[in-house]
Design an enzyme around this catalytic site. Structure first.
Site, PDB file in Angstrom:
ATOM      1  CE  LYS A 131      24.020 -15.867   5.799  1.00 30.95           C
ATOM      2  NZ  LYS A 131      24.154 -17.013   6.770  1.00 30.95           N
ATOM      3  CE1 TYR A 215      23.234 -18.947   1.937  1.00 32.90           C
ATOM      4  CE2 TYR A 215      22.432 -19.063   4.180  1.00 32.90           C
ATOM      5  CZ  TYR A 215      23.482 -19.044   3.285  1.00 32.90           C
ATOM      6  OH  TYR A 215      24.771 -19.125   3.740  1.00 32.90           O
TER       7      TYR A 215
HETATM    8  P1  NAD Z   1      30.933 -20.428  14.417  1.00 36.37           P
HETATM    9  O1  NAD Z   1      30.211 -20.452  15.725  1.00 36.37           O
HETATM   10  O2  NAD Z   1      31.411 -21.705  13.849  1.00 36.37           O
HETATM   11  O3  NAD Z   1      32.187 -19.439  14.490  1.00 36.37           O
HETATM   12  C1  NAD Z   1      32.117 -18.185  15.118  1.00 36.37           C
HETATM   13  C2  NAD Z   1      33.509 -17.738  15.527  1.00 36.37           C
HETATM   14  O4  NAD Z   1      33.390 -16.526  16.260  1.00 36.37           O
HETATM   15  C3  NAD Z   1      34.239 -18.735  16.434  1.00 36.37           C
HETATM   16  O5  NAD Z   1      35.578 -18.832  16.046  1.00 36.37           O
HETATM   17  C4  NAD Z   1      34.135 -18.104  17.811  1.00 36.37           C
HETATM   18  O6  NAD Z   1      35.215 -18.444  18.651  1.00 36.37           O
HETATM   19  C5  NAD Z   1      34.145 -16.631  17.467  1.00 36.37           C
HETATM   20  N1  NAD Z   1      33.534 -15.800  18.507  1.00 36.37           N
HETATM   21  C6  NAD Z   1      34.049 -14.646  18.954  1.00 36.37           C
HETATM   22  N2  NAD Z   1      33.280 -14.123  19.909  1.00 36.37           N
HETATM   23  C7  NAD Z   1      32.253 -14.967  20.087  1.00 36.37           C
HETATM   24  C8  NAD Z   1      31.134 -14.974  20.938  1.00 36.37           C
HETATM   25  N3  NAD Z   1      30.901 -13.985  21.801  1.00 36.37           N
HETATM   26  N4  NAD Z   1      30.263 -15.995  20.853  1.00 36.37           N
HETATM   27  C9  NAD Z   1      30.442 -16.987  19.957  1.00 36.37           C
HETATM   28  N5  NAD Z   1      31.505 -17.041  19.100  1.00 36.37           N
HETATM   29  C10 NAD Z   1      32.404 -16.035  19.174  1.00 36.37           C
HETATM   30  O7  NAD Z   1      29.958 -19.697  13.392  1.00 36.37           O
HETATM   31  P2  NAD Z   1      29.981 -19.782  11.812  1.00 36.37           P
HETATM   32  O8  NAD Z   1      29.046 -20.835  11.362  1.00 36.37           O
HETATM   33  O9  NAD Z   1      31.351 -19.809  11.319  1.00 36.37           O
HETATM   34  O10 NAD Z   1      29.277 -18.382  11.442  1.00 36.37           O
HETATM   35  C11 NAD Z   1      29.984 -17.165  11.457  1.00 36.37           C
HETATM   36  C12 NAD Z   1      29.269 -16.155  10.542  1.00 36.37           C
HETATM   37  O11 NAD Z   1      29.265 -16.689   9.220  1.00 36.37           O
HETATM   38  C13 NAD Z   1      27.822 -15.906  10.896  1.00 36.37           C
HETATM   39  O12 NAD Z   1      27.488 -14.576  10.657  1.00 36.37           O
HETATM   40  C14 NAD Z   1      27.046 -16.790   9.959  1.00 36.37           C
HETATM   41  O13 NAD Z   1      25.773 -16.313   9.634  1.00 36.37           O
HETATM   42  C15 NAD Z   1      27.931 -16.766   8.729  1.00 36.37           C
HETATM   43  N6  NAD Z   1      27.816 -17.993   7.943  1.00 36.37           N
HETATM   44  C16 NAD Z   1      27.815 -17.873   6.605  1.00 36.37           C
HETATM   45  C17 NAD Z   1      27.713 -18.996   5.809  1.00 36.37           C
HETATM   46  C18 NAD Z   1      27.762 -18.866   4.333  1.00 36.37           C
HETATM   47  O14 NAD Z   1      27.573 -19.863   3.662  1.00 36.37           O
HETATM   48  N7  NAD Z   1      28.043 -17.704   3.807  1.00 36.37           N
HETATM   49  C19 NAD Z   1      27.587 -20.248   6.400  1.00 36.37           C
HETATM   50  C20 NAD Z   1      27.651 -20.357   7.772  1.00 36.37           C
HETATM   51  C21 NAD Z   1      27.761 -19.212   8.536  1.00 36.37           C
END
Ligand code: NAD
Length: 369
Positions: A131, A215
């Site tokens: 999400k 959320y």
């Molecule tokens: P993050 O920044 O920690 O990870 C993102 C990943 O995408 C990294 O591995 C990065 O290298 C990669 N990536 C590829 N292309 C990229 C670019 N152009 N710019 C930036 N990163 C790039 O983010 P996250 O917190 O893991 O979030 C990822 C997704 O998960 C989002 O959509 C976020 O909303 C969702 N999320 C969900 C929950 C949940 O509880 N369900 C919690 C946190 C995040």
């Protein structure tokens, strides 16, 4: 070839040890085969997901997609993924040929969800997408259509729909313990660091509403079982320090549901705003104090009908540590794949949130497709 269940399981275990076929051990859930997931984007949430999968018995990590080969190789070694199942963003479509990958988990920045969901569907893989589902209503529709066309399942990773405290709160409301629900109050936000993709329109698709405000929005929907029909909203940016050059910092909104329930919500990227919701009914209230990964606490106070009834109070915390929520979520999608069932949070659930986000943004005078 008419194998007994025991022979089938033994063959799977031997094959897995030899490293040339997917692990076919019988799972604790009774299904014959572990479903293999390829994780796309190896960031923070992917780490929770992979640990959750490893902890469970129905699924396994069988592929990785990353822009950083060294990081991917390190993680592959940790989860027993062969290096031949590591892909780059450019060549991940090759996973079509990889029979050990049944499904993907899309854990990329929001604006990349649509492209990678659609490419994965075209490669014949089921899709579990984080999400917010994407960054526009039209993208959400395209993702649903692409998965339908490819005959693969699409689930949006709304992990709280599988979390016991949340399920208990919903059931208490459904059972009428709080009487007639009148109002819901909810908030969720945090003070974002500079340089985060989340606060950019290009990758986040919007401000805090997209990533954390969602959320509260989703909670009002699962708590009432209704879709909001009327919206008011305001947005603001207080800090002019570069973090909010392309999106807003704060959004507050209200929603009216068909039953008349009114919801009032707040989200921010400018302050610590621990997530919670509080539901007020004619016989009492309940509160869940977090949208986090563990230790959700449910408190309630309600007075059942009847002359001599006295108030019931409740205060309980789910003791399951992280990454149990992620294990439950993966288990659900895995069972849907194995039993050919529709997930509880399909693409349509994500689409509805996108439509409501559009209504909130439009009410705040911000354009959103
Ligand atoms: P993050 O920044 O920690 O990870 C993102 C990943 O995408 C990294 O591995 C990065 O290298 C990669 N990536 C590829 N292309 C990229 C670019 N152009 N710019 C930036 N990163 C790039 O983010 P996250 O917190 O893991 O979030 C990822 C997704 O998960 C989002 O959509 C976020 O909303 C969702 N999320 C969900 C929950 C949940 O509880 N369900 C919690 C946190 C995040």
């Amino acid at each position: 070839m008419g194998l007994t269940r025991r022979e089938f399981s033994r063959l799977g275990a031997l094959g897995a040890m030899a490293g040339f076929v997917p692990d076919l051990r019988a799972s604790a859930q009774g299904s014959e085969r572990k479903v293999g997931y390829c994780v796309i984007g190896l960031g923070r949430i992917a780490d929770h997901f992979m640990r959750g999968v490893k902890q469970g018995s129905t699924s396994q990590i069988t592929g990785l997609v990353s822009g950083h080969r060294d990081k991917a190789e390190r993680i592959a070694a940790q989860y027993g993924v062969p290096t031949s199942s590591i892909y780059s963003y450019e060549d991940m479509d090759r996973m079509r040929e990889n029979k050990s990958i049944d499904a993907v988990y899309v854990a990329l920045p929001n604006s990349m969800h649509a492209e990678y969901t659609i490419r994965s569907a075209k490669a014949g893989k089921h899709v579990l997408c984080e999400k917010p589902m994407c960054v526009s209503v039209s993208e959400a529709r395209e993702m649903i259509a692409a998965c339908k066309e490819a005959n693969v399942k699409l689930m949006i990773a709304y992990r709280l729909h599988y979390e016991p405290t949340t399920l208990k709160a919903i059931k208490m409301i459904q059972d009428g313990l709080l009487g007639k629900i009148q109002a819901i109050d909810s908030a969720n936000g945090f003070n974002i660091a500079p340089g985060e993709w989340r606060s950019t329109k290009k990758l986040g698709g919007g401000g805090p509403l997209m990533d954390v405000g969602i959320y509260s929005l989703n909670a009002t929907r699962y708590l009432t079982g209704e879709e909001p029909e009327k919206f008011t909203a305001v947005a603001s940016t207080i800090d002019r320090d570069g973090r909010f050059d392309t999106t807003e910092e704060n959004t507050a909104w209200t929603m009216r549901f068909p039953s008349g329930v009114l919801a009032s919500c707040n989200t921010t990227y400018g302050a610590a705003m621990p997530g919670y919701y509080k539901v007020f009914g004619s016989k009492g209230w309940l509160e869940v104090d977090s949208f986090g990964y563990q230790n959700l606490r449910l408190r309630a106070n309600y007075t059942p009908e009847g002359k001599n009834s006295s108030a019931t109070t409740l205060d309980e915390t789910n003791p399951e540590p992280d990454p149990k929520q992620f294990e439950r979520q993966a288990d659900h999608f895995t069972q849907c794949i194995l039993q050919n069932k529709t997930p509880k949070t399909p693409g349509e659930e994500g689409l509805r949130d996108m439509q409501h986000i559009q209504s909130i943004y439009r009410a705040a005078g911000i354009s959103f497709d």
